[in-house]
Every structure is written in structure tokens, then in C-alpha cells.
Write a protein that holds these residues in place. Sequence first.
Motif, PDB file in Angstrom:
ATOM      1  N   ALA A   1      -4.788  -5.567  -1.828  1.00  0.00           N
ATOM      2  CA  ALA A   1      -5.277  -5.676  -0.440  1.00  0.00           C
ATOM      3  C   ALA A   1      -5.863  -4.372   0.082  1.00  0.00           C
ATOM      4  CB  ALA A   1      -4.126  -6.121   0.467  1.00  0.00           C
ATOM      5  N   PHE A   2      -5.845  -3.316  -0.724  1.00  0.00           N
ATOM      6  CA  PHE A   2      -6.204  -1.994  -0.223  1.00  0.00           C
ATOM      7  C   PHE A   2      -7.603  -1.958   0.402  1.00  0.00           C
ATOM      8  CE2 PHE A   2      -7.884   2.320  -0.724  1.00  0.00           C
ATOM      9  CZ  PHE A   2      -6.887   3.065  -0.101  1.00  0.00           C
ATOM     10  N   GLY A   3      -8.560  -2.631  -0.212  1.00  0.00           N
ATOM     11  CA  GLY A   3      -9.936  -2.582   0.287  1.00  0.00           C
ATOM     12  C   GLY A   3     -10.291  -3.678   1.271  1.00  0.00           C
ATOM     13  N   LEU A   4      -9.300  -4.456   1.709  1.00  0.00           N
ATOM     14  CA  LEU A   4      -9.590  -5.595   2.600  1.00  0.00           C
ATOM     15  C   LEU A   4      -9.460  -5.172   4.059  1.00  0.00           C
ATOM     16  CD1 LEU A   4      -7.746  -8.422   0.641  1.00  0.00           C
ATOM     17  CD2 LEU A   4     -10.196  -7.929   0.707  1.00  0.00           C
ATOM     18  N   ARG A   5     -10.328  -4.287   4.469  1.00  0.00           N
ATOM     19  CA  ARG A   5     -10.325  -3.834   5.858  1.00  0.00           C
ATOM     20  C   ARG A   5     -11.074  -4.836   6.723  1.00  0.00           C
ATOM     21  NH1 ARG A   5     -10.856   0.656   2.603  1.00  0.00           N
ATOM     22  NH2 ARG A   5      -9.304   2.294   2.926  1.00  0.00           N
ATOM     23  N   GLY A   6     -10.684  -4.903   7.982  1.00  0.00           N
ATOM     24  CA  GLY A   6     -11.371  -5.790   8.923  1.00  0.00           C
ATOM     25  C   GLY A   6     -10.861  -7.216   8.922  1.00  0.00           C
ATOM     26  N   LEU A   7      -9.840  -7.507   8.110  1.00  0.00           N
ATOM     27  CA  LEU A   7      -9.258  -8.845   8.088  1.00  0.00           C
ATOM     28  C   LEU A   7      -7.883  -8.802   8.733  1.00  0.00           C
ATOM     29  CD1 LEU A   7     -10.048  -9.952   4.408  1.00  0.00           C
ATOM     30  CD2 LEU A   7     -11.404 -10.373   6.459  1.00  0.00           C
ATOM     31  N   ASP A   8      -7.492  -9.906   9.371  1.00  0.00           N
ATOM     32  CA  ASP A   8      -6.141  -9.924   9.930  1.00  0.00           C
ATOM     33  C   ASP A   8      -5.123 -10.077   8.805  1.00  0.00           C
ATOM     34  OD1 ASP A   8      -5.809 -12.688   9.259  1.00  0.00           O
ATOM     35  OD2 ASP A   8      -6.792 -13.275  11.125  1.00  0.00           O
TER      36      ASP A   8
ATOM     37  N   ALA B   1      -2.870 -12.305   7.997  1.00  0.00           N
ATOM     38  CA  ALA B   1      -2.770 -13.587   7.297  1.00  0.00           C
ATOM     39  C   ALA B   1      -3.915 -13.763   6.307  1.00  0.00           C
ATOM     40  CB  ALA B   1      -2.752 -14.740   8.303  1.00  0.00           C
ATOM     41  N   GLU B   2      -5.119 -13.341   6.710  1.00  0.00           N
ATOM     42  CA  GLU B   2      -6.276 -13.483   5.831  1.00  0.00           C
ATOM     43  C   GLU B   2      -6.175 -12.515   4.652  1.00  0.00           C
ATOM     44  OE1 GLU B   2      -9.844 -14.883   4.263  1.00  0.00           O
ATOM     45  OE2 GLU B   2      -8.411 -15.722   5.687  1.00  0.00           O
ATOM     46  N   ARG B   3      -5.670 -11.305   4.890  1.00  0.00           N
ATOM     47  CA  ARG B   3      -5.479 -10.361   3.785  1.00  0.00           C
ATOM     48  C   ARG B   3      -4.485 -10.915   2.773  1.00  0.00           C
ATOM     49  NH1 ARG B   3      -5.284  -6.260   7.686  1.00  0.00           N
ATOM     50  NH2 ARG B   3      -3.012  -6.093   7.442  1.00  0.00           N
ATOM     51  N   ARG B   4      -3.408 -11.509   3.278  1.00  0.00           N
ATOM     52  CA  ARG B   4      -2.404 -12.062   2.365  1.00  0.00           C
ATOM     53  C   ARG B   4      -2.971 -13.236   1.579  1.00  0.00           C
ATOM     54  NH1 ARG B   4       2.620 -11.396   1.210  1.00  0.00           N
ATOM     55  NH2 ARG B   4       3.922 -13.092   0.417  1.00  0.00           N
ATOM     56  N   ARG B   5      -3.747 -14.095   2.255  1.00  0.00           N
ATOM     57  CA  ARG B   5      -4.334 -15.237   1.568  1.00  0.00           C
ATOM     58  C   ARG B   5      -5.284 -14.775   0.469  1.00  0.00           C
ATOM     59  NH1 ARG B   5      -8.577 -17.785   0.680  1.00  0.00           N
ATOM     60  NH2 ARG B   5      -9.832 -16.317   1.908  1.00  0.00           N
ATOM     61  N   ARG B   6      -6.118 -13.780   0.771  1.00  0.00           N
ATOM     62  CA  ARG B   6      -7.081 -13.288  -0.214  1.00  0.00           C
ATOM     63  C   ARG B   6      -6.366 -12.595  -1.378  1.00  0.00           C
ATOM     64  NH1 ARG B   6     -11.721 -14.315  -2.684  1.00  0.00           N
ATOM     65  NH2 ARG B   6     -12.854 -12.433  -3.289  1.00  0.00           N
TER      66      ARG B   6
END
Length: 347
Positions: free
Chosen positions: A102-109, A111-116
Motif C-alpha cells: 500500500a506504500f504508493g497508494l496515496r490519495g485513496l481512503d 478502505a480503498e487502499r485495503r481493497r487494492r
Amino acid sequence: MNELHIEGLTKSYGASDPVLRGLELTVPAGALAAVLGPSGCGKTTMLRIVAGFLHADAGTVRLGDRLVTGPRLHLPPECRGIGIVPQEGALFPHLSVGRNVAFGLRGLDRAERRRRTEEMLELVGLAGYDDRMPHELSGGQQQRVSLARALAPRPGLVLLDEPFNALDSALRTGVRADVRAALRAAGATAVLVTHDQQEALSTADLVAVVRDGQVAQCDTPQELYRRPADPWIADFVGDAVLLPATVHHDGRAHTALGPVPLTGATDGLRTGTVLLRPEQLRLTGPDTEGAVTGKVTDVRYYGHDAMVTVAVEGHDAPVDIRVAGPVGVRPGDETGVRVDGEGALHP
């Protein structure tokens, strides 16, 4: 998905000779291309320029319609939308597997980071590993987490920098297959830099052979192996049997192994070098019609096949013959050798 298009890429380090000399390469959207070459040929320099870690002296790099390297233009790495899978995984040791991905998943809430993150771990076959720490994983698992981290932000391009080097040979084949499957499932455009010919041929959709800072040939693995552009490429991408030859009026090349039918046009060549692969040669009885006689000088057994080396009269160097299954000859034996299939003629 983005097509990668490199044109005229040039790079020197100080006053030394150029490492890249106008390199050209196109990788179609969704394809996995292997950039293959010996040490010092420029493949890693090319990768670092594409990633944005190095400035090019000249040339352009485009991702789709977007110019990322060009005259007076150099987008920094974080603005290029490129995922990197380095050697040995390079995971953050203090972060869990899930937090690494998840380190590069900026700008997501959250729940969305966890789903991705869960989606990417499932893609690479590590569902349920979110809370594990990197030191609890095998080398192959760490490489798959590194790929999941690179794919998570949906990059336009994924660069893999000799990512399997640190793995033992038994593990390497399986991890390569897992990585290839994950890239295809994600529909990613990817470039794999490697010096391993088997890795390039077995993994990639396209293989670009780099020599002296230029792409000497770019083709599918099958075409590259069957129709290399010159003898150097033939010898570099696999075992090759190279025979001096004279082309007769019957259209066949006459060699120390007898007449060989030719594939493709000879472009008026009357002499040259015929390329054959070791699996095109057959061991026969010494008196078999159509075979030439030779003496076995070496046998190397690999389990699934063996390489038999035979000294043939009229040819300076011994020839290698790939034999499937049990080997019925030993060094010192007399044997016959004949050619199956066609050869390629080079100047």
C-alpha cells in the motif's frame, strides 16, 4: 496500459565512449519485453533513463502519448507513473507485507487502499499475507510482494531489473512463471532487464538483444532463436553450430556436415556461414547413408537431455549435438552425424 517508445537514446559517462549509441526500442501496450545483453552493453543504463533515475544525453522516451524524456525535458521518477521491481525485492523491513504493497497508494481512503492491497496480494498468490513481515517470507515470496507493490498504483509501465538473480535455480523458474502470470492478469506493459538467455526466451513476448549500446535485434523468442540476424546473436541467445559453407546451384549450402537446405533467400551469397542449432543434428551409425563420420570427444549429461561433442573431419572446431534421453555413446566412440531441417546462411 501504455506503449513504450524509445528513440535515439544516447548516454555517456564523462569522457568515456558512449554507453548508449542511439538505442531504439518499442514495446507494445500489454507486452512483456526482455532486454537481453552481456555485461556493459547498456541495458541497465537504458532502464535507469526510462525510470527517470538518469538524464539522457539525447533521444526521447514516450509512454503512450506522453513524452517523459526529451530535449530539455526530464520528468522526475515520481511523475512518470512507472513501477519498479528491483533486484532482491528491496521491501521496507519495518513495514508489514500489506503496508509495503500500500506504500504508493496515496490519495485513496483507508478502505480503498485495503481493497487494492488485498487485490494485488491475491493476484500474486499471497492472499492472507497482509500482516506478515518481510523477514518471514522466502526470497520468491518477497519478489512477488515487490511486484504487487509495483502494480498497486496501476502504473503505465513496470520495469523489472534482473529481479530473479538472488533466487536459487530451483525457485527461479516457478517465480518467473508467477510474475509473468501476474503481469498478464494485470494487463501491464513491462520491461525485464536480464543477462540470462533462458530467462528472456521463456518469459518474454519480445526479446531485444542489446550490443554496444544499440538494439541489434528485437523479435519474438521463437523468431530470434530460429532466425537470428547474425552469428554473434545466434551464439549469444543459445547454443549454435556455425559452419563455413559454399552455396551450390542446387540452392543448398555445402558444409563439413554435408549439404544443408537453406531457409529464406541467400541474397546472392555464394559463400558464408550456416547456422544450425544442436538439436538439428542427429547421431547415427558411422556407416549410415547421408551421414558424415566423426569421433565423440565429450558427453555432458543434464538429465532431460545431453550435449555430445563430436570432432568431424573437415571442420576445425568440434560440433555440439543435443540428444534427448539416454546417451548411447562415450568419448572415443566413432559415430555418424547428419543434419535435420534447414539452416540460415549469414555473410
